[in-house]
Motif scaffolding. Structure first.
Motif, PDB file in Angstrom:
ATOM      1  N   SER A 227      88.997 -10.139  -3.088  1.00 50.74           N
ATOM      2  CA  SER A 227      88.360 -11.507  -3.116  1.00 50.74           C
ATOM      3  C   SER A 227      87.691 -11.780  -3.506  1.00 50.74           C
ATOM      4  O   SER A 227      87.462 -13.358  -4.494  1.00 50.74           O
ATOM      5  CB  SER A 227      87.804 -11.538  -1.723  1.00 50.74           C
ATOM      6  OG  SER A 227      89.285 -11.427  -0.767  1.00 50.74           O
ATOM      7  N   ASN A 228      86.378 -10.699  -4.518  1.00 56.24           N
ATOM      8  CA  ASN A 228      85.634 -10.973  -4.968  1.00 56.24           C
ATOM      9  C   ASN A 228      85.766 -11.471  -6.703  1.00 56.24           C
ATOM     10  O   ASN A 228      85.018 -12.539  -6.803  1.00 56.24           O
ATOM     11  CB  ASN A 228      84.747  -9.720  -5.299  1.00 56.24           C
ATOM     12  CG  ASN A 228      83.711  -9.650  -3.673  1.00 56.24           C
ATOM     13  OD1 ASN A 228      83.428 -10.706  -3.409  1.00 56.24           O
ATOM     14  ND2 ASN A 228      83.011  -8.397  -3.648  1.00 56.24           N
ATOM     15  N   GLN A 229      86.649 -10.871  -6.829  1.00 50.59           N
ATOM     16  CA  GLN A 229      88.000 -11.552  -8.295  1.00 50.59           C
ATOM     17  C   GLN A 229      88.247 -13.023  -7.927  1.00 50.59           C
ATOM     18  O   GLN A 229      87.681 -13.421  -9.108  1.00 50.59           O
ATOM     19  CB  GLN A 229      89.024 -10.521  -8.910  1.00 50.59           C
ATOM     20  CG  GLN A 229      89.443 -10.868 -10.972  1.00 50.59           C
ATOM     21  CD  GLN A 229      88.045 -10.343 -10.962  1.00 50.59           C
ATOM     22  OE1 GLN A 229      88.700  -9.135 -11.442  1.00 50.59           O
ATOM     23  NE2 GLN A 229      87.631 -11.397 -11.407  1.00 50.59           N
ATOM     24  N   ALA A 261      85.127 -13.055   0.379  1.00 53.25           N
ATOM     25  CA  ALA A 261      84.760 -12.827  -0.508  1.00 53.25           C
ATOM     26  C   ALA A 261      82.831 -12.574  -0.445  1.00 53.25           C
ATOM     27  O   ALA A 261      82.531 -12.656   0.946  1.00 53.25           O
ATOM     28  CB  ALA A 261      84.196 -13.801  -1.712  1.00 53.25           C
ATOM     29  N   GLY A 262      82.226 -11.075  -0.874  1.00 55.79           N
ATOM     30  CA  GLY A 262      81.056 -11.367  -0.183  1.00 55.79           C
ATOM     31  C   GLY A 262      80.713  -9.689  -0.684  1.00 55.79           C
ATOM     32  O   GLY A 262      81.393  -8.867  -1.495  1.00 55.79           O
ATOM     33  N   PHE A 263      79.419  -9.867  -0.746  1.00 57.55           N
ATOM     34  CA  PHE A 263      79.044  -8.074  -1.183  1.00 57.55           C
ATOM     35  C   PHE A 263      79.376  -7.606  -0.692  1.00 57.55           C
ATOM     36  O   PHE A 263      79.449  -6.859   1.275  1.00 57.55           O
ATOM     37  CB  PHE A 263      77.391  -8.169  -0.836  1.00 57.55           C
ATOM     38  CG  PHE A 263      76.232  -9.074  -1.621  1.00 57.55           C
ATOM     39  CD1 PHE A 263      77.051  -9.860  -2.521  1.00 57.55           C
ATOM     40  CD2 PHE A 263      74.779  -9.541  -1.315  1.00 57.55           C
ATOM     41  CE1 PHE A 263      76.596 -10.674  -4.051  1.00 57.55           C
ATOM     42  CE2 PHE A 263      74.250 -10.230  -2.240  1.00 57.55           C
ATOM     43  CZ  PHE A 263      74.795 -10.484  -3.111  1.00 57.55           C
ATOM     44  N   HIS A 288      87.908   2.008 -10.236  1.00 58.23           N
ATOM     45  CA  HIS A 288      86.831   1.645 -11.024  1.00 58.23           C
ATOM     46  C   HIS A 288      86.475  -0.148 -11.394  1.00 58.23           C
ATOM     47  O   HIS A 288      85.442  -0.273 -11.525  1.00 58.23           O
ATOM     48  CB  HIS A 288      86.216   3.009 -13.123  1.00 58.23           C
ATOM     49  CG  HIS A 288      86.341   3.819 -12.513  1.00 58.23           C
ATOM     50  ND1 HIS A 288      87.527   4.604 -12.732  1.00 58.23           N
ATOM     51  CD2 HIS A 288      85.501   4.592 -11.871  1.00 58.23           C
ATOM     52  CE1 HIS A 288      86.967   5.908 -12.498  1.00 58.23           C
ATOM     53  NE2 HIS A 288      86.060   5.857 -11.870  1.00 58.23           N
ATOM     54  N   SER A 289      87.758  -0.502 -11.387  1.00 64.08           N
ATOM     55  CA  SER A 289      87.633  -1.607 -11.587  1.00 64.08           C
ATOM     56  C   SER A 289      87.059  -2.795 -10.376  1.00 64.08           C
ATOM     57  O   SER A 289      86.373  -3.276 -10.348  1.00 64.08           O
ATOM     58  CB  SER A 289      89.194  -2.082 -11.928  1.00 64.08           C
ATOM     59  OG  SER A 289      89.908  -1.385 -13.353  1.00 64.08           O
ATOM     60  N   ALA A 290      87.288  -1.681  -8.975  1.00 67.13           N
ATOM     61  CA  ALA A 290      86.743  -2.571  -7.882  1.00 67.13           C
ATOM     62  C   ALA A 290      84.987  -2.535  -8.642  1.00 67.13           C
ATOM     63  O   ALA A 290      84.511  -3.483  -7.980  1.00 67.13           O
ATOM     64  CB  ALA A 290      87.131  -2.152  -6.740  1.00 67.13           C
ATOM     65  N   MET A 291      84.828  -1.113  -8.491  1.00 64.51           N
ATOM     66  CA  MET A 291      83.630  -1.402  -9.029  1.00 64.51           C
ATOM     67  C   MET A 291      83.184  -2.446  -9.960  1.00 64.51           C
ATOM     68  O   MET A 291      82.046  -2.532  -9.614  1.00 64.51           O
ATOM     69  CB  MET A 291      83.404   0.196  -9.378  1.00 64.51           C
ATOM     70  CG  MET A 291      81.320   0.277  -9.464  1.00 64.51           C
ATOM     71  SD  MET A 291      81.210   0.014 -11.239  1.00 64.51           S
ATOM     72  CE  MET A 291      82.202   1.530 -12.008  1.00 64.51           C
ATOM     73  N   LEU A 292      83.885  -2.893 -10.919  1.00 68.18           N
ATOM     74  CA  LEU A 292      83.177  -3.238 -12.128  1.00 68.18           C
ATOM     75  C   LEU A 292      82.842  -4.702 -11.164  1.00 68.18           C
ATOM     76  O   LEU A 292      81.973  -6.151 -12.043  1.00 68.18           O
ATOM     77  CB  LEU A 292      83.667  -3.990 -13.010  1.00 68.18           C
ATOM     78  CG  LEU A 292      83.921  -2.348 -13.914  1.00 68.18           C
ATOM     79  CD1 LEU A 292      84.725  -1.900 -15.347  1.00 68.18           C
ATOM     80  CD2 LEU A 292      82.682  -2.008 -14.979  1.00 68.18           C
ATOM     81  N   VAL A 293      84.050  -5.259 -10.625  1.00 65.21           N
ATOM     82  CA  VAL A 293      84.503  -6.617  -9.574  1.00 65.21           C
ATOM     83  C   VAL A 293      83.160  -6.400  -9.241  1.00 65.21           C
ATOM     84  O   VAL A 293      81.931  -7.493  -9.026  1.00 65.21           O
ATOM     85  CB  VAL A 293      85.317  -6.707  -9.318  1.00 65.21           C
ATOM     86  CG1 VAL A 293      85.590  -7.848  -8.397  1.00 65.21           C
ATOM     87  CG2 VAL A 293      86.947  -6.918 -10.176  1.00 65.21           C
ATOM     88  N   ASN A 294      82.742  -5.622  -8.044  1.00 64.23           N
ATOM     89  CA  ASN A 294      81.872  -6.034  -7.223  1.00 64.23           C
ATOM     90  C   ASN A 294      80.619  -5.445  -7.169  1.00 64.23           C
ATOM     91  O   ASN A 294      79.721  -6.577  -6.725  1.00 64.23           O
ATOM     92  CB  ASN A 294      82.754  -4.857  -5.950  1.00 64.23           C
ATOM     93  CG  ASN A 294      83.788  -4.727  -5.049  1.00 64.23           C
ATOM     94  OD1 ASN A 294      83.942  -5.613  -5.013  1.00 64.23           O
ATOM     95  ND2 ASN A 294      84.110  -3.917  -4.481  1.00 64.23           N
TER      96      ASN A 294
END
Length: 408
Positions: A227-229, A261-263, A288-294
């Motif tokens: 959602s954040n992406q 979306a959100g923190f 790791h991709s999720a970490m970069l996005v969030n």
């Protein structure tokens, strides 16, 4: 209520000892079991936390906990101790110390091992030892081998905690509990133990139970990243992400699970995802991709503000909500502070407020932040903010809490 005499268990035997029992994982567990009639020892090295508990006051927000705390103290079923010797005669021992990660995102094993070595002199043969917090896969088996090598014949079990913070009292008694054991005897003992409070138990092997905890948190972290992406893609095109989201989900149940979306932060999601990556030789590309996005979301939001309202160095920014999520008082790993840090280097001034957090001396009253800020950012959508009069100033609301589509 008795006073600080509660700190010393003395020669009284207890049914249950909880290591790290003053924290978010251990304390609700202690209160629920004490409410079921067990005598419980809370062991914690944080003397201030013990002092607070001795007065019948919860050290953090937990719905329905304080009446249980006062009742447990008054009934004499709850003991508070900073001396591990007071755990010597407990029937079952629950350890809520987990595996953190270091600055290189690798697991730090010494925290758990130091805890085990400190407790070992007070353990006795036949004792049920329940490991409760996140463990790197295989840790339960390693602890069992080490305890056997030291001549301790314990019933060792890993039973992961998986409640939502702030609702532990309720969820401990309404959600199934995963249990495991190094031996069948240990598994059966853990199942019998949690059947006192849980509606049902799910049996797994220790490493399966360890993975269940990591998989669950990594899955949620990845969900939030999707959602954040999407939010970042939509906002970069000047599109209201929430109009798109509402259109996608309307009368279309296949997409019901897409979150807002959100923190995505807090003490578990990021950490557990990185532990899974470390276990899989840093090949957990989704994690790791999720970490970069969030983690990158904060920078994206700062750039949005700078682009829409230049020059940023002339703007006073007000941050609403510094806890890591809505309606809690916990600031651990909160991305609100990452945003504060980034904005302090670029904005004229950054003001912060939170109705729940009590540990940050820089927080200001809400009305002062509203009065002095040129731009507002909703970091944690606390219920107290629902009916705020925001005036006509720009508000960045990534959560769509105010129904403004998240756009400035």
């Amino acid at each position: 209520m008795n006073e600080l005499a509660r700190f010393q268990l003395g020669n009284n035997e207890a049914d249950l000892g909880i290591v790290g029992g003053g924290g978010h994982v251990g304390l609700p567990l202690a209160l629920v079991f004490a409410n079921k009639g067990l005598k419980v020892v809370i062991y914690d090295i944080n003397q201030q936390t013990l002092e607070t508990l001795s007065q019948g006051i919860m050290p953090f927000a937990e719905r329905g906990a304080e009446p249980l705390l006062r009742e447990a103290l008054d009934s004499g079923r709850l003991f508070l101790s900073s001396d591990p010797a007071d755990l010597r005669n407990v029937g079952a021992l629950v350890v809520t110390i987990g595996t953190p990660v270091d600055e290189f995102l690798n697991p730090v094993f010494k925290v758990v091992w130091n805890c085990m070595y400190d407790l070992e002199p007070y353990m006795h043969d036949g004792q049920l030892l329940i490991l409760r917090s996140t463990l790197y896969p295989g840790t339960t088996d390693m602890i069992a081998r080490e305890m056997e090598a030291k001549g301790k014949h314990l019933k060792i079990s890993f039973c992961p905690e998986r409640i939502v913070q702030g609702f532990a009292i309720e969820e401990l008694q309404t959600l199934p509990q995963i249990v495991s054991g190094i031996t069948q005897e240990a598994e059966d003992a853990a199942a019998k133990f949690f059947e006192i409070v849980a509606p049902s138990v799910v049996r797994l092997s220790p490493i399966e139970a360890e993975f269940s905890k990591l998989f669950a948190n990594a899955y949620r972290y990845i969900q939030f990243a999707i959602s954040n992406q999407f939010y970042m893609i939509a906002s970069s095109a000047g599109v209201d992400f929430y109009r798109v989201l509402d259109g996608m989900k309307k009368d279309y149940p296949r997409l019901n699970d897409i979150p807002k979306a959100g923190f995505a932060a807090g003490p578990c999601l990021f950490k557990d995802t990185m532990q899974l990556g470390a276990f899989f030789n840093q090949q957990f590309s989704l994690g790791h991709s999720a970490m970069l996005v969030n983690e990158g979301l904060v920078k994206h939001l700062v750039e949005m503000i700078a682009h829409e309202h230049p020059p940023l160095e002339k703007q006073t920014i007000g941050l609403l909500g510094m806890a890591f999520k809505a309606n809690v008082d916990d600031t651990r790993s909160s991305l609100s502070y990452k945003m504060k840090k980034m904005l302090k280097h670029r904005a004229k001034e950054v003001l912060t407020t939170d109705p729940h957090v009590t540990t940050d001396h820089e927080l200001l009253p809400l009305d002062e932040v509203l009065r002095r800020s040129d731009i507002l950012v909703l970091c944690a959508p606390h219920a107290e903010y629902r009916n705020l009069d925001l005036g006509d100033r720009p508000v960045l609301d990534i959560w769509n809490f105010f129904g403004k589509g998240g756009l400035l």
